[in-house]
Design an enzyme around this catalytic site. Structure first.
Site, PDB file in Angstrom:
ATOM      1  CE  LYS A 120      -1.831   1.920   3.549  1.00 11.81           C
ATOM      2  NZ  LYS A 120      -2.579   2.258   4.786  1.00 11.81           N
ATOM      3  CG  ASP A 138      -7.292   3.653   2.600  1.00 13.63           C
ATOM      4  OD1 ASP A 138      -8.228   3.337   1.830  1.00 13.63           O
ATOM      5  OD2 ASP A 138      -7.190   4.799   3.082  1.00 13.63           O
TER       6      ASP A 138
END
Length: 211
Positions: A120, A138
């Site tokens: 991420k 997320d």
């Protein structure tokens, strides 16, 4: 969600916010990387408060290593997991100096090899710093994609793969910013504000808020 609806989904988000940006404050590619690492399990507002004074003087890996782990901890004590994050930031700074001449690499695999940097974080840096069409999933994006039917998936990676397949070309660069902001301010976890959502007619979610 079918292709025409997906196009309209992003068209509306783009119309409302033509140039979406991260809400993390940063000075350069390096401070962006540090801010994203610090933002894990923390709010952007909290990270920005903690890094305001830090980034006034520390803007390179060399300066961070000189500050040291103890010095960094003093700046970021208000952020969750600050001890572990301080170790990782110092370690990734040393790795940048040792392996990349002090520069943030424009390569996702190289970023993921840095201490404390996951997929991420690497995706955020690739998108924001280098203009790559990556999708940093997320909790906000995971929620929005599953609720709306945009890119449902049981795992973060599955949602990311779904976005890679479904997001139309004109919207790929800004997609993850639009989705994060929408999840943060409209499609909230506990009380989604469906009554003011510009995407409500495209969404398969059964509203949990009053009209």
């Amino acid at each position: 969600m079918k292709a025409p609806a997906i196009f309209e989904f992003f068209r509306r988000l783009a119309e409302a916010n033509p140039a979406p940006e991260t809400e993390l404050a940063y000075v350069n590619d390096y401070t962006l990387l540090v801010a994203v690492v610090l933002s894990a399990q923390a709010t952007d507002i909290g990270v920005n408060k903690a890094t305001k004074r830090l980034f006034e003087t520390v803007t390179t890996p060399e300066a961070m290593v000189a500050l040291g782990e103890e010095g960094l901890r003093a700046h970021i004590r208000t952020i969750g997991l600050f001890n572990t994050k301080a170790k990782n930031v110092i370690a990734l700074s040393e790795a940048l100096i040792r392996e990349h001449g002090g520069q943030v690499p424009a390569d996702r695999d190289a970023l993921e090899r840095l201490p404390g940097v996951g997929r991420k974080t690497a995706n955020v840096v690739m998108n924001t710093a280098f203009g790559a069409e990556t999708f940093a999933v997320d909790t906000h994006i995971f929620r929005v994609c599953n609720r709306t039917g945009l890119a449902p998936g049981k795992t973060v990676l599955a949602v990311e793969r779904g976005l890679e397949k479904r997001v139309p070309k004109p919207f790929r660069l800004g997609a993850h910013h639009w989705l994060i902001l929408h999840g943060r301010y409209v499609c909230k976890a506990r009380r989604p504000e469906c009554w003011r959502c510009p995407l409500a007619d495209l969404c398969r979610f059964n509203p949990k808020t009053l009209a």
